[in-house]
Design a protein around this motif. Structure first.
Motif, PDB file in Angstrom:
ATOM      1  N   GLY A 238       0.779  -1.226   0.000  1.00 48.30           N
ATOM      2  CA  GLY A 238       0.000   0.000   0.000  1.00 48.30           C
ATOM      3  C   GLY A 238       0.811   1.277   0.000  1.00 48.30           C
ATOM      4  N   GLN A 239       2.099   1.184  -0.165  1.00 47.76           N
ATOM      5  CA  GLN A 239       2.937   2.382  -0.216  1.00 47.76           C
ATOM      6  C   GLN A 239       4.047   2.177  -1.233  1.00 47.76           C
ATOM      7  OE1 GLN A 239       5.233   2.965   3.442  1.00 47.76           O
ATOM      8  NE2 GLN A 239       4.527   0.972   4.130  1.00 47.76           N
ATOM      9  N   SER A 240       4.806   3.226  -1.481  1.00 47.96           N
ATOM     10  CA  SER A 240       5.875   3.089  -2.466  1.00 47.96           C
ATOM     11  C   SER A 240       6.954   2.150  -1.942  1.00 47.96           C
ATOM     12  CB  SER A 240       6.483   4.445  -2.803  1.00 47.96           C
ATOM     13  OG  SER A 240       7.191   4.951  -1.698  1.00 47.96           O
ATOM     14  N   ILE A 241       7.586   1.467  -2.852  1.00 48.80           N
ATOM     15  CA  ILE A 241       8.640   0.521  -2.483  1.00 48.80           C
ATOM     16  C   ILE A 241       9.951   1.295  -2.369  1.00 48.80           C
ATOM     17  CG2 ILE A 241       9.933  -1.512  -3.207  1.00 48.80           C
ATOM     18  CD1 ILE A 241       7.444  -2.367  -4.751  1.00 48.80           C
ATOM     19  N   LEU A 242      10.578   1.197  -1.218  1.00 51.37           N
ATOM     20  CA  LEU A 242      11.872   1.835  -1.013  1.00 51.37           C
ATOM     21  C   LEU A 242      12.967   0.843  -1.393  1.00 51.37           C
ATOM     22  CD1 LEU A 242      11.230   3.424   2.489  1.00 51.37           C
ATOM     23  CD2 LEU A 242      11.130   4.550   0.276  1.00 51.37           C
ATOM     24  N   PRO A 243      14.013   1.312  -2.012  1.00 50.33           N
ATOM     25  CA  PRO A 243      15.105   0.391  -2.347  1.00 50.33           C
ATOM     26  C   PRO A 243      15.879  -0.011  -1.098  1.00 50.33           C
ATOM     27  CG  PRO A 243      15.724   2.627  -2.864  1.00 50.33           C
ATOM     28  CD  PRO A 243      14.282   2.671  -2.420  1.00 50.33           C
ATOM     29  N   THR A 244      16.675  -1.042  -1.244  1.00 46.81           N
ATOM     30  CA  THR A 244      17.542  -1.422  -0.138  1.00 46.81           C
ATOM     31  C   THR A 244      18.561  -0.312   0.066  1.00 46.81           C
ATOM     32  OG1 THR A 244      19.033  -2.578  -1.628  1.00 46.81           O
ATOM     33  CG2 THR A 244      17.302  -3.878  -0.597  1.00 46.81           C
ATOM     34  N   GLY A 245      19.200  -0.304   1.178  1.00 46.11           N
ATOM     35  CA  GLY A 245      20.188   0.735   1.488  1.00 46.11           C
ATOM     36  C   GLY A 245      19.772   1.516   2.722  1.00 46.11           C
ATOM     37  N   MET A 246      20.160   2.788   2.774  1.00 44.92           N
ATOM     38  CA  MET A 246      19.891   3.629   3.940  1.00 44.92           C
ATOM     39  C   MET A 246      18.399   3.682   4.229  1.00 44.92           C
ATOM     40  SD  MET A 246      21.083   5.704   6.287  1.00 44.92           S
ATOM     41  CE  MET A 246      22.656   6.335   5.797  1.00 44.92           C
ATOM     42  N   ASP A 247      18.042   3.450   5.479  1.00 46.39           N
ATOM     43  CA  ASP A 247      16.642   3.493   5.897  1.00 46.39           C
ATOM     44  C   ASP A 247      16.390   4.730   6.755  1.00 46.39           C
ATOM     45  OD1 ASP A 247      14.045   1.766   6.071  1.00 46.39           O
ATOM     46  OD2 ASP A 247      14.403   2.476   8.121  1.00 46.39           O
ATOM     47  N   HIS A 248      17.184   4.907   7.817  1.00 48.48           N
ATOM     48  CA  HIS A 248      17.032   6.082   8.663  1.00 48.48           C
ATOM     49  C   HIS A 248      18.261   6.272   9.550  1.00 48.48           C
ATOM     50  CE1 HIS A 248      15.598   2.953  11.505  1.00 48.48           C
ATOM     51  NE2 HIS A 248      16.058   3.778  12.439  1.00 48.48           N
ATOM     52  N   VAL A 249      18.325   7.455  10.144  1.00 51.17           N
ATOM     53  CA  VAL A 249      19.367   7.781  11.117  1.00 51.17           C
ATOM     54  C   VAL A 249      18.650   8.098  12.418  1.00 51.17           C
ATOM     55  CG1 VAL A 249      21.223   9.389  11.718  1.00 51.17           C
ATOM     56  CG2 VAL A 249      20.894   8.726   9.338  1.00 51.17           C
ATOM     57  N   GLY A 250      19.088   7.488  13.501  1.00 55.38           N
ATOM     58  CA  GLY A 250      18.472   7.727  14.805  1.00 55.38           C
ATOM     59  C   GLY A 250      19.324   8.666  15.647  1.00 55.38           C
ATOM     60  N   PHE A 251      18.657   9.560  16.357  1.00 56.51           N
ATOM     61  CA  PHE A 251      19.349  10.525  17.210  1.00 56.51           C
ATOM     62  C   PHE A 251      18.913  10.352  18.654  1.00 56.51           C
ATOM     63  CE2 PHE A 251      19.219  12.406  13.033  1.00 56.51           C
ATOM     64  CZ  PHE A 251      20.481  12.959  12.885  1.00 56.51           C
ATOM     65  N   THR A 252      19.811  10.629  19.558  1.00 56.39           N
ATOM     66  CA  THR A 252      19.496  10.689  20.975  1.00 56.39           C
ATOM     67  C   THR A 252      19.595  12.150  21.381  1.00 56.39           C
ATOM     68  OG1 THR A 252      20.356   8.480  21.425  1.00 56.39           O
ATOM     69  CG2 THR A 252      20.261   9.996  23.286  1.00 56.39           C
ATOM     70  N   VAL A 253      18.605  12.634  22.102  1.00 51.40           N
ATOM     71  CA  VAL A 253      18.621  14.012  22.598  1.00 51.40           C
ATOM     72  C   VAL A 253      18.380  13.992  24.099  1.00 51.40           C
ATOM     73  CG1 VAL A 253      17.852  14.994  20.405  1.00 51.40           C
ATOM     74  CG2 VAL A 253      16.165  14.422  22.145  1.00 51.40           C
ATOM     75  N   GLU A 254      18.839  15.041  24.768  1.00 50.84           N
ATOM     76  CA  GLU A 254      18.700  15.094  26.216  1.00 50.84           C
ATOM     77  C   GLU A 254      17.263  15.345  26.649  1.00 50.84           C
ATOM     78  OE1 GLU A 254      19.112  19.416  25.139  1.00 50.84           O
ATOM     79  OE2 GLU A 254      19.566  17.478  24.266  1.00 50.84           O
ATOM     80  N   ASN A 255      16.493  16.077  25.782  1.00 51.27           N
ATOM     81  CA  ASN A 255      15.140  16.443  26.130  1.00 51.27           C
ATOM     82  C   ASN A 255      14.428  16.892  24.856  1.00 51.27           C
ATOM     83  OD1 ASN A 255      13.059  18.579  26.773  1.00 51.27           O
ATOM     84  ND2 ASN A 255      13.494  17.851  28.850  1.00 51.27           N
ATOM     85  N   VAL A 256      13.345  16.240  24.495  1.00 49.27           N
ATOM     86  CA  VAL A 256      12.655  16.533  23.241  1.00 49.27           C
ATOM     87  C   VAL A 256      12.103  17.959  23.241  1.00 49.27           C
ATOM     88  CG1 VAL A 256      10.705  15.904  21.757  1.00 49.27           C
ATOM     89  CG2 VAL A 256      12.110  14.119  22.773  1.00 49.27           C
ATOM     90  N   GLU A 257      11.542  18.405  24.354  1.00 48.50           N
ATOM     91  CA  GLU A 257      10.995  19.766  24.406  1.00 48.50           C
ATOM     92  C   GLU A 257      12.091  20.804  24.224  1.00 48.50           C
ATOM     93  OE1 GLU A 257       7.835  20.622  24.185  1.00 48.50           O
ATOM     94  OE2 GLU A 257       7.478  18.462  24.060  1.00 48.50           O
ATOM     95  N   LYS A 258      13.250  20.590  24.817  1.00 53.88           N
ATOM     96  CA  LYS A 258      14.374  21.515  24.651  1.00 53.88           C
ATOM     97  C   LYS A 258      14.831  21.528  23.196  1.00 53.88           C
ATOM     98  CE  LYS A 258      17.948  24.089  25.833  1.00 53.88           C
ATOM     99  NZ  LYS A 258      17.893  25.363  25.165  1.00 53.88           N
ATOM    100  N   LEU A 259      14.871  20.386  22.569  1.00 55.96           N
ATOM    101  CA  LEU A 259      15.234  20.306  21.156  1.00 55.96           C
ATOM    102  C   LEU A 259      14.253  21.109  20.307  1.00 55.96           C
ATOM    103  CD1 LEU A 259      16.936  19.059  18.822  1.00 55.96           C
ATOM    104  CD2 LEU A 259      15.235  17.226  18.786  1.00 55.96           C
TER     105      LEU A 259
END
Length: 118
Positions: A85-106
């Motif tokens: 039901g959605q577009s097909i993404l190719p193999t490879g990079m999917d996402h980058v995850g970040f850690t932050v000290e506080n989402v509201e501050k960000l």
């Protein structure tokens, strides 16, 4: 001139060379995720060639979690059924995850940055 002296003269890079004491910032990249049709082979490549260590996955988790001790490379299987039901993404990079000290501050910091460039 030694390498350190040249680096210190690059004012536009002072945040990289002068302010970074080697400790991990509160806001940092925690992981990079890639999709592969052959995740087991890809994981073996990174453990053999780059000597990354495999972390334990939870039972039933098809992903591989490889680390150098600071960051994690997450290798995920690519399956067509994941994209129904959605577009097909190719193999490879999917996402980058970040850690932050506080989402509201960000969020506050992003709003302040956006306002400053308008």
């Amino acid at each position: 001139m030694c390498s350190t002296s040249r680096k210190k003269q690059m004012a536009n890079r002072s945040g990289v060379y002068l302010e970074n004491d080697g400790s991990q910032n509160e806001r940092h990249i925690s992981h990079v995720a890639m999709r592969s049709m052959r995740p087991d082979e890809m994981a073996r490549f990174y453990t053999d060639v780059l000597q990354l260590s495999e972390q334990n996955a939870k039972p039933g988790d098809p992903n591989h979690y490889l680390t150098d001790g600071k960051m994690t490379l997450m290798i995920m299987p690519w399956r067509i059924k994941n994209y129904t039901g959605q577009s097909i993404l190719p193999t490879g990079m999917d996402h980058v995850g970040f850690t932050v000290e506080n989402v509201e501050k960000l969020k506050e910091d992003v709003d302040e940055l956006v306002a400053s460039i308008r």
